[in-house]
Design a protein around this motif. Structure first.
Motif, PDB file in Angstrom:
ATOM      1  N   GLY A  51     -40.403  29.926  -3.877  1.00  0.00           N
ATOM      2  CA  GLY A  51     -39.238  29.313  -4.518  1.00  0.00           C
ATOM      3  C   GLY A  51     -39.494  29.130  -5.999  1.00  0.00           C
ATOM      4  N   MET A  52     -38.739  29.855  -6.793  1.00  0.00           N
ATOM      5  CA  MET A  52     -38.908  29.806  -8.242  1.00  0.00           C
ATOM      6  C   MET A  52     -38.598  28.409  -8.780  1.00  0.00           C
ATOM      7  N   PRO A  53     -39.150  28.061  -9.948  1.00  0.00           N
ATOM      8  CA  PRO A  53     -38.868  26.756 -10.543  1.00  0.00           C
ATOM      9  C   PRO A  53     -37.376  26.551 -10.793  1.00  0.00           C
ATOM     10  N   GLY A  54     -36.902  25.362 -10.488  1.00  0.00           N
ATOM     11  CA  GLY A  54     -35.504  25.031 -10.726  1.00  0.00           C
ATOM     12  C   GLY A  54     -35.139  23.684 -10.125  1.00  0.00           C
ATOM     13  N   VAL A  55     -33.942  23.221 -10.488  1.00  0.00           N
ATOM     14  CA  VAL A  55     -33.423  21.965  -9.965  1.00  0.00           C
ATOM     15  C   VAL A  55     -32.901  22.201  -8.554  1.00  0.00           C
ATOM     16  N   ARG A  56     -33.292  21.327  -7.637  1.00  0.00           N
ATOM     17  CA  ARG A  56     -32.773  21.350  -6.267  1.00  0.00           C
ATOM     18  C   ARG A  56     -31.799  20.195  -6.173  1.00  0.00           C
ATOM     19  N   GLY A  57     -30.542  20.469  -5.906  1.00  0.00           N
ATOM     20  CA  GLY A  57     -29.525  19.426  -5.894  1.00  0.00           C
ATOM     21  C   GLY A  57     -28.919  19.267  -7.275  1.00  0.00           C
ATOM     22  N   ALA A  58     -28.459  18.069  -7.568  1.00  0.00           N
ATOM     23  CA  ALA A  58     -27.773  17.799  -8.833  1.00  0.00           C
ATOM     24  C   ALA A  58     -28.777  17.524  -9.950  1.00  0.00           C
ATOM     25  N   ASP A  59     -28.439  17.972 -11.158  1.00  0.00           N
ATOM     26  CA  ASP A  59     -29.252  17.654 -12.323  1.00  0.00           C
ATOM     27  C   ASP A  59     -28.865  16.258 -12.799  1.00  0.00           C
ATOM     28  N   GLY A  60     -29.692  15.644 -13.590  1.00  0.00           N
ATOM     29  CA  GLY A  60     -29.399  14.307 -14.102  1.00  0.00           C
ATOM     30  C   GLY A  60     -30.634  13.445 -14.110  1.00  0.00           C
ATOM     31  N   SER A  61     -30.444  12.135 -14.153  1.00  0.00           N
ATOM     32  CA  SER A  61     -31.562  11.213 -14.308  1.00  0.00           C
ATOM     33  C   SER A  61     -32.535  11.240 -13.128  1.00  0.00           C
ATOM     34  N   GLN A  62     -32.074  11.608 -11.929  1.00  0.00           N
ATOM     35  CA  GLN A  62     -32.935  11.695 -10.752  1.00  0.00           C
ATOM     36  C   GLN A  62     -33.076  13.134 -10.259  1.00  0.00           C
ATOM     37  N   ALA A  63     -32.890  14.100 -11.155  1.00  0.00           N
ATOM     38  CA  ALA A  63     -32.971  15.517 -10.777  1.00  0.00           C
ATOM     39  C   ALA A  63     -34.340  15.826 -10.171  1.00  0.00           C
ATOM     40  N   PHE A  64     -34.328  16.637  -9.123  1.00  0.00           N
ATOM     41  CA  PHE A  64     -35.561  17.085  -8.479  1.00  0.00           C
ATOM     42  C   PHE A  64     -35.796  18.516  -8.920  1.00  0.00           C
ATOM     43  N   CYS A  72     -45.934  22.568  -3.212  1.00  0.00           N
ATOM     44  CA  CYS A  72     -44.787  22.335  -4.086  1.00  0.00           C
ATOM     45  C   CYS A  72     -45.298  21.643  -5.339  1.00  0.00           C
ATOM     46  N   PHE A  73     -44.843  22.098  -6.486  1.00  0.00           N
ATOM     47  CA  PHE A  73     -45.090  21.417  -7.748  1.00  0.00           C
ATOM     48  C   PHE A  73     -43.737  20.877  -8.180  1.00  0.00           C
ATOM     49  N   TYR A  74     -43.657  19.601  -8.542  1.00  0.00           N
ATOM     50  CA  TYR A  74     -42.351  19.024  -8.827  1.00  0.00           C
ATOM     51  C   TYR A  74     -42.431  17.909  -9.857  1.00  0.00           C
ATOM     52  N   CYS A  75     -41.272  17.577 -10.410  1.00  0.00           N
ATOM     53  CA  CYS A  75     -41.102  16.367 -11.200  1.00  0.00           C
ATOM     54  C   CYS A  75     -39.683  15.851 -10.960  1.00  0.00           C
TER      55      CYS A  75
END
Length: 131
Positions: free
Chosen positions: A94-107, A121-124
């Motif tokens: 799975g390439m890097p990217g936002v899962r779900g909605a972007d914003g203050s709590q974006a995954f 998984c590498f995440y912020c």
């Protein structure tokens, strides 16, 4: 460094009911619910436990659906780790990217398998802007 862990399930609704009750008994709440995964924890800054339908569509068994997530401070570090894992012979899940909605709590996450097939998984969590 560990952000969250997941275990597999074949019946997400049943698993959510079980873990809602189990973790609720000690004051831990569900923080996330998506079509393929649910997760519980004290808050987003502490390690989280999740249950997921296996990504590959196979039946969940102990081990299938297990993944180690390694929290990072920035989206740039997520991209760096993903690229390095591939460079070292890992495979893309799975390439890097936002899962779900972007914003203050974006995954923001990227997924790889190591040389032995272990899923990482590498995440912020948080808004972009570190690019």
């Amino acid at each position: 460094m560990i952000g969250y862990t997941t275990v597999g399930t074949n019946d997400l609704q049943r698993a959510m009911a079980f873990y809602d009750a189990l973790f609720g008994s000690v004051g831990i709440t569900r923080l996330l619910e998506l079509p393929q995964i649910a997760a519980w924890g004290v808050n987003w800054s502490k390690p989280i436990f999740g249950v997921a339908k296996p990504y590959d569509g196979s039946r969940a068994t102990p081990g299938n659906g297990v993944m180690i997530a390694l929290g990072q401070r920035t989206r740039a570090k997520v991209r760096t780790l993903h690229a390095k894992a591939l460079e070292l012979g890992g495979s893309d899940e799975g390439m890097p990217g936002v899962r779900g909605a972007d914003g203050s709590q974006a995954f923001y996450a990227a997924y790889v398998r190591d040389l032995d097939g272990n899923k990482l998984c590498f995440y912020c969590v948080g808004p972009g802007g570190d690019d």
